[in-house]
Design a protein around this motif. Structure first.
Motif, mmCIF file in Angstrom:
data_model
loop_
_atom_site.group_PDB
_atom_site.id
_atom_site.type_symbol
_atom_site.label_atom_id
_atom_site.label_comp_id
_atom_site.label_asym_id
_atom_site.label_seq_id
_atom_site.Cartn_x
_atom_site.Cartn_y
_atom_site.Cartn_z
ATOM 1 N N PRO A 10 117.018 9.672 16.639
ATOM 2 C CA PRO A 10 117.448 10.737 17.392
ATOM 3 C C PRO A 10 116.264 11.933 17.621
ATOM 4 O O PRO A 10 115.554 11.963 16.811
ATOM 5 C CB PRO A 10 118.661 11.321 16.754
ATOM 6 C CG PRO A 10 119.090 10.429 15.921
ATOM 7 C CD PRO A 10 118.028 9.454 15.391
ATOM 8 N N ARG A 11 116.310 12.523 18.766
ATOM 9 C CA ARG A 11 115.284 13.506 19.107
ATOM 10 C C ARG A 11 115.377 14.629 17.836
ATOM 11 O O ARG A 11 114.189 15.331 17.786
ATOM 12 C CB ARG A 11 115.339 14.195 20.391
ATOM 13 C CG ARG A 11 116.522 14.902 20.670
ATOM 14 C CD ARG A 11 116.337 15.373 22.086
ATOM 15 N NE ARG A 11 117.552 16.184 22.441
ATOM 16 C CZ ARG A 11 117.489 17.015 23.693
ATOM 17 N NH1 ARG A 11 116.546 16.716 24.260
ATOM 18 N NH2 ARG A 11 118.665 17.783 23.866
ATOM 19 N N THR A 12 116.343 14.877 17.325
ATOM 20 C CA THR A 12 116.715 15.933 16.151
ATOM 21 C C THR A 12 115.600 15.472 15.004
ATOM 22 O O THR A 12 114.869 16.469 14.394
ATOM 23 C CB THR A 12 118.054 16.080 15.832
ATOM 24 O OG1 THR A 12 118.603 14.859 15.560
ATOM 25 C CG2 THR A 12 118.647 17.038 16.879
ATOM 26 N N GLU A 13 115.809 14.075 14.680
ATOM 27 C CA GLU A 13 115.067 13.480 13.468
ATOM 28 C C GLU A 13 113.562 13.487 13.879
ATOM 29 O O GLU A 13 112.737 13.886 12.910
ATOM 30 C CB GLU A 13 115.475 12.321 13.169
ATOM 31 C CG GLU A 13 116.716 12.096 12.755
ATOM 32 C CD GLU A 13 117.240 10.773 12.245
ATOM 33 O OE1 GLU A 13 116.529 9.756 12.188
ATOM 34 O OE2 GLU A 13 118.326 10.804 11.978
ATOM 35 N N VAL A 14 113.068 13.158 15.194
ATOM 36 C CA VAL A 14 111.784 13.281 15.536
ATOM 37 C C VAL A 14 111.216 14.689 15.303
ATOM 38 O O VAL A 14 110.240 14.978 14.870
ATOM 39 C CB VAL A 14 111.567 12.980 17.077
ATOM 40 C CG1 VAL A 14 110.022 12.923 17.532
ATOM 41 C CG2 VAL A 14 111.978 11.157 17.102
ATOM 42 N N LEU A 15 111.712 15.811 15.854
ATOM 43 C CA LEU A 15 111.490 17.025 15.736
ATOM 44 C C LEU A 15 111.356 17.574 14.145
ATOM 45 O O LEU A 15 110.475 18.080 13.763
ATOM 46 C CB LEU A 15 112.488 18.073 16.382
ATOM 47 C CG LEU A 15 112.353 19.506 16.323
ATOM 48 C CD1 LEU A 15 110.988 19.851 16.972
ATOM 49 C CD2 LEU A 15 113.355 20.326 17.080
ATOM 50 N N ALA A 16 112.331 17.079 13.387
ATOM 51 C CA ALA A 16 112.385 17.405 11.912
ATOM 52 C C ALA A 16 111.237 16.900 11.405
ATOM 53 O O ALA A 16 110.546 17.607 10.597
ATOM 54 C CB ALA A 16 113.385 16.959 11.205
ATOM 55 N N ASP A 17 110.666 15.832 11.766
ATOM 56 C CA ASP A 17 109.417 15.305 11.227
ATOM 57 C C ASP A 17 108.142 16.005 11.456
ATOM 58 O O ASP A 17 107.263 16.216 10.846
ATOM 59 C CB ASP A 17 109.238 13.669 11.579
ATOM 60 C CG ASP A 17 110.138 12.829 10.905
ATOM 61 O OD1 ASP A 17 110.684 13.143 9.750
ATOM 62 O OD2 ASP A 17 110.614 11.535 11.542
ATOM 63 N N ILE A 18 108.142 16.484 12.882
ATOM 64 C CA ILE A 18 106.992 17.205 13.509
ATOM 65 C C ILE A 18 106.975 18.483 12.632
ATOM 66 O O ILE A 18 105.811 18.888 12.179
ATOM 67 C CB ILE A 18 107.139 17.289 14.970
ATOM 68 C CG1 ILE A 18 106.831 16.021 15.613
ATOM 69 C CG2 ILE A 18 106.219 18.424 15.479
ATOM 70 C CD1 ILE A 18 107.173 16.022 17.086
ATOM 71 N N VAL A 19 107.907 19.126 12.576
ATOM 72 C CA VAL A 19 108.096 20.531 11.946
ATOM 73 C C VAL A 19 107.456 20.420 10.537
ATOM 74 O O VAL A 19 106.728 21.009 9.879
ATOM 75 C CB VAL A 19 109.407 20.959 11.896
ATOM 76 C CG1 VAL A 19 109.561 22.173 10.858
ATOM 77 C CG2 VAL A 19 109.941 21.552 13.246
#
Length: 226
Positions: free
Chosen positions: A145-154
């Motif tokens: 999910p894009r939320t998990e992708v964003l969490a990894d980036i953060v």
């Protein structure tokens, strides 16, 4: 874009979930802020050596000169630089990462890949695999999910921030003759003191909390399991 009259401090666009999920825009803001302040910290500090009757101006860091690297800079100029340019730049980046972290942990009913992930999962369940013929055929990596992708980036960007601030603060201490007069040997201590003084002095209001994502409508696909 930098604010008028403060060409070396980059401010992010209005924060929104769309800004965070557009990871290229998020990374571009971080890159511009870091390259303008931290990656060129030596050149920015060199400018402080130039005498100016009007005192330090944040926009003066756009005009850089080369001075002997061991020259100790005036304490007042160093203090003005850290409180007017360096700490605000760090705070801007922290605010962006904190906001996007909150987006990454919120429900995301509008994720455009939700139906695609559900279809791929169902297709994988129905797939017949004979690992005796191909031991790798049973491997399957579902789309994140894009939320998990964003969490990894953060998480990654926060680690980068730690490294960059450590390096920058060390250079500031070398050029300014010590760090205690600027808030402390540790950049975390100095930044917290600046934040506390900003709140007490009411120089800048605290950023508003991030708005919640809109609730799912009847036509929206179900949110992916976290």
């Amino acid at each position: 874009m930098p604010a008028e009259g403060r060409a070396t401090v980059f401010y992010p666009p209005p924060l929104s979930p769309q800004f965070c999920f557009s990871t290229s825009a998020l990374k571009q803001f971080l890159r511009l802020s870091r390259s303008t302040i931290d990656d060129t910290i030596t050149q920015n500090l060199n400018v402080l050596n130039a005498p100016a009757k009007a005192g330090f101006s944040p926009s003066s860091t756009s005009q850089r000169s080369v001075y002997p690297p061991r020259h100790i800079l005036p304490l007042d100029s160093c203090r003005d630089f850290t409180t007017s340019v360096l700490f605000p730049s760090w705070q801007n980046r922290a605010d962006v990462l904190n906001y996007c972290a909150s987006v990454a942990t919120s429900e995301d009913p509008d994720d455009p890949d939700t139906l695609t992930r559900l279809a791929e999962t169902e297709a994988h369940r129905e797939r017949v695999v004979d690992e005796r013929l191909d031991p790798y055929s049973g491997r399957w990596f579902p789309r994140e999910p894009r939320t998990e992708v964003l969490a990894d980036i953060v998480r990654n960007e926060r680690r980068v921030e730690e490294i960059i601030r450590e390096r920058t603060w060390r250079v500031v201490g070398e050029r300014c003759g010590g760090l205690e007069p600027l808030g402390g040997q540790d950049w975390r201590e100095a930044l917290e003191k600046w934040r506390a003084g900003r709140v007490v002095g009411n120089k800048s209001p605290a950023p508003p909390p991030p708005p919640p994502l809109p609730p799912p409508s009847s036509s929206s696909p179900p949110a992916a399991a976290q």
